[in-house]
Design a protein around this motif. Structure first.
Motif, mmCIF file in Angstrom:
data_model
loop_
_atom_site.group_PDB
_atom_site.id
_atom_site.type_symbol
_atom_site.label_atom_id
_atom_site.label_comp_id
_atom_site.label_asym_id
_atom_site.label_seq_id
_atom_site.Cartn_x
_atom_site.Cartn_y
_atom_site.Cartn_z
ATOM 1 N N ARG A 228 0.640 -1.287 0.053
ATOM 2 C CA ARG A 228 0.004 -0.084 0.084
ATOM 3 C C ARG A 228 0.805 1.446 0.051
ATOM 4 O O ARG A 228 0.459 2.130 -0.633
ATOM 5 N N ILE A 229 1.943 1.224 0.818
ATOM 6 C CA ILE A 229 2.827 2.270 0.880
ATOM 7 C C ILE A 229 3.479 2.555 -0.419
ATOM 8 O O ILE A 229 3.648 3.892 -0.948
ATOM 9 N N GLU B 296 2.485 1.649 -3.501
ATOM 10 C CA GLU B 296 1.355 2.046 -4.457
ATOM 11 C C GLU B 296 1.022 3.793 -4.422
ATOM 12 O O GLU B 296 0.891 4.092 -5.435
ATOM 13 N N ALA B 297 1.064 3.928 -3.061
ATOM 14 C CA ALA B 297 0.790 5.502 -2.842
ATOM 15 C C ALA B 297 2.043 6.356 -3.734
ATOM 16 O O ALA B 297 1.629 7.516 -3.837
ATOM 17 N N GLU C 241 4.702 7.562 -2.229
ATOM 18 C CA GLU C 241 5.135 8.570 -1.300
ATOM 19 C C GLU C 241 6.532 8.055 -0.567
ATOM 20 O O GLU C 241 6.643 7.000 -0.460
ATOM 21 N N SER D 170 5.872 6.729 7.482
ATOM 22 C CA SER D 170 5.446 7.599 6.253
ATOM 23 C C SER D 170 6.003 8.951 6.245
ATOM 24 O O SER D 170 6.209 9.457 7.492
ATOM 25 N N SER E 126 -0.538 10.968 4.473
ATOM 26 C CA SER E 126 -1.485 9.818 4.037
ATOM 27 C C SER E 126 -1.352 8.580 4.742
ATOM 28 O O SER E 126 -0.428 8.391 5.552
ATOM 29 N N ARG E 127 -2.700 7.776 4.472
ATOM 30 C CA ARG E 127 -2.683 6.591 5.415
ATOM 31 C C ARG E 127 -2.271 5.618 4.812
ATOM 32 O O ARG E 127 -2.293 5.265 3.543
ATOM 33 N N ALA E 128 -1.362 4.502 5.466
ATOM 34 C CA ALA E 128 -0.805 3.447 4.764
ATOM 35 C C ALA E 128 -1.837 2.258 4.771
ATOM 36 O O ALA E 128 -1.677 1.255 4.038
#
Length: 183
Positions: free
Chosen positions: A123-124, A126-127, A129, A176, A180-182
């Motif tokens: 998820r991180i 994919e973001a 960030e 992070s 943003s939320r992981a």
């Protein structure tokens, strides 16, 4: 007082003593059962009961992390702390305070909690960030997570864009670098 009254008083006294002995024995049995049941409680179960609370964690290689516990899953947790989210590997947690007195057994967990540390790191990635990976030995690597394997993640670090592979066994936490939320 007649002999009948004395006899009934004696019976009442004996009954009271028997009741007190039974209560003491029962209290010991309950305490023993309670201890035996508590040995089944896991740290993850106590943390699961603390979701939504602000907790303070001691994390290998990081130190103290204080934040709102947002998720507990298979081998990891998510804590929000100010502008940062922390994905923390549960085996790296050394202490936890301000947690619930209760526990949630794993059998009662949502199927979403079966998502692994690799899922959280994906998820991180994919973001897109930037993040900071904290290792259990205290070292850190900053960059972008590019890919996540079965037991490692791939971080593109620094201006030289070098690739660093980080073993999950060495990873303590991913922090992070934005709000943003992981998970």
């Amino acid at each position: 007082m007649g002999w009948e009254d004395e006899l009934f008083a004696l019976f009442d006294d004996l009954e009271g003593q028997a009741g007190a002995l039974y209560a003491a024995e029962r209290d010991l049995e309950v305490a023993d059962r309670s201890r035996a049941e508590y040995q089944q409680v896991t740290l993850a179960g106590r943390l699961m009961a603390s979701v939504g609370r602000t907790v303070t964690l001691g994390v290998l290689g990081v130190g103290t992390v204080t934040g709102t516990l947002e998720r507990v899953a298979d081998g990891w947790l998510l804590a929000a702390s100010g502008d940062h989210d922390w994905v923390v590997a549960l085996p790296a947690v050394t202490t936890a305070s301000d947690v619930s007195e209760r526990s949630v057994p794993e059998i009662a967990w949502s199927p979403l909690t079966r998502l692994s540390l690799a899922s959280a790191l994906r998820r991180i990635a994919e973001a897109g960030e930037p993040c900071l990976l904290h290792l259990r030995d205290g070292s850190r690597h900053e960059g972008l997570l590019r890919r996540v394997g079965a037991d490692f993640c791939e971080l593109v670090a620094g201006e030289g864009r070098r690739t660093v592979l980080v073993s999950f066994a060495a990873l303590a936490a991913a922090q992070s670098q934005s709000a943003s939320r992981a998970g």
